[in-house]
Each structure stands twice: as C-alpha cells, then as structure tokens.
Design a protein around this motif. Structure first.
Motif, mmCIF file in Angstrom:
data_model
loop_
_atom_site.group_PDB
_atom_site.id
_atom_site.type_symbol
_atom_site.label_atom_id
_atom_site.label_comp_id
_atom_site.label_asym_id
_atom_site.label_seq_id
_atom_site.Cartn_x
_atom_site.Cartn_y
_atom_site.Cartn_z
ATOM 1 N N THR A 105 0.834 -1.201 0.000
ATOM 2 C CA THR A 105 0.000 0.000 0.000
ATOM 3 C C THR A 105 0.869 1.251 0.000
ATOM 4 N N ASP A 109 1.060 4.092 -2.884
ATOM 5 C CA ASP A 109 0.836 5.509 -2.553
ATOM 6 C C ASP A 109 2.020 6.364 -2.975
ATOM 7 N N SER A 113 2.092 9.304 -5.778
ATOM 8 C CA SER A 113 2.567 10.656 -5.450
ATOM 9 C C SER A 113 3.676 11.084 -6.398
#
Length: 172
Positions: A105, A109, A113
């Motif tokens: 995860t 992420d 980003s």
C-alpha cells in the motif's frame, strides 16, 4: 510379578508352578544385622538366591525410575515448547503478511505521489517552454522591427547623401 528367568531366555523353558505351595522364606529378624555379603546389590547374594531357586523380582531401581520420569518430563516440556514456538512462528508469519500488505500500500501511494509530481513538473516545464517560446518570438519580432527601422533609416541617409547602393568607393 515376573521373574528374570521368565523374562530372559536362559535356555530353559519356564517351569510350571508346583502344585504344592512352597513355604515362604523366613524374613530375617529386624534386630539381627544382615551380613555384608547378603545385601541385595552384591553379586554373591544374587548368585545365592539363584542357587537356592528363589526367583528375582524385576523391580526397577528408584534412580532409574526418577531418571526416566525426568527424561519423560523433559520431552513433554520440549513438545509443549515446540508447539508454542510453532504458534509463535505462525503468528510472526501472519504479521509479516500484514506488513507486506502495508508495504505494498505504501509503495503504491508513493508511486502515485511520484507520478502526480512528475505530471505537475512536466506541466510547469511545458508552461515555461511556452513562455520562453513566446519571449523568443517577441524578441525576434522586436529585432526584426529594429532591423527594418535601421534599414529604413540607412536608406533615407543614402538617399539624402545621394549615395548609390553597391557602388565602388574608388570609382567616383
């Protein structure tokens, strides 16, 4: 109770019990001291008991029984500890799987980003490129206008001085 003769193979078949009961040997008196040679753990007492036809009982000595109980207890503790260790390992394995999910995860992420930042930087760079291109075009137009102005001025000066273009200076 078994006897050593019936448990071990002494080469003779076990004898049947006689029909008439044999008188039990008399127990030594408690006040009379036993001779040193007649103790149970001396080999001569065992030989005399065998010679007299008395069967020896298969009693396990107390230290052997204690040792066997300790060994069995240690194996029991080992079994319990190995089971709890296996449970701990399975728990750690489950926690590691959970950590792998969290890491995945976090990785996704972070990648999203980074992609967002990359797209934003590309947009800003494209905007700066467009501004630079506009400035370059503007400067080119200004330079062309200045050059045309200077050419126009030069041609007026030549006309005012009555100079012919492309004439040789040595030939008046």
């Amino acid at each position: 109770m078994s006897t050593i003769d019936t448990v071990t193979d002494s080469g003779q078949a076990p004898q049947a019990e006689p029909a008439t009961p044999q008188p039990a040997p008399e127990a030594p008196a408690a006040s009379a001291p036993a001779p040193a040679a007649a103790t149970a753990d001396s080999p001569t007492a065992a030989n005399r008991a065998r010679a007299a036809g008395q069967p020896r009982s298969l009693l396990i000595p107390l230290p052997t029984a204690i040792t066997a109980a300790l060994v069995a207890g240690l194996f029991g503790l080992l079994y319990l500890n190995l089971n709890s260790l296996s449970d701990d390992i399975n728990g750690l394995r489950n926690e590691m799987n959970g950590m792998n999910g969290r890491i995945d995860t976090l990785r996704s992420d972070t990648n999203s980003s980074i992609d967002t930042l990359r797209n934003e930087m590309n947009g800003r760079i494209d905007g700066l490129d467009a501004k630079i291109d506009n400035k370059v075009d503007s400067l080119r137009d200004e330079m062309l206008a200045v050059l045309l102005d200077h050419t126009d001025r030069l041609s007026r000066i030549e006309t005012h001085l009555d100079l012919r273009p492309h004439t040789d200076a040595t030939n008046p």
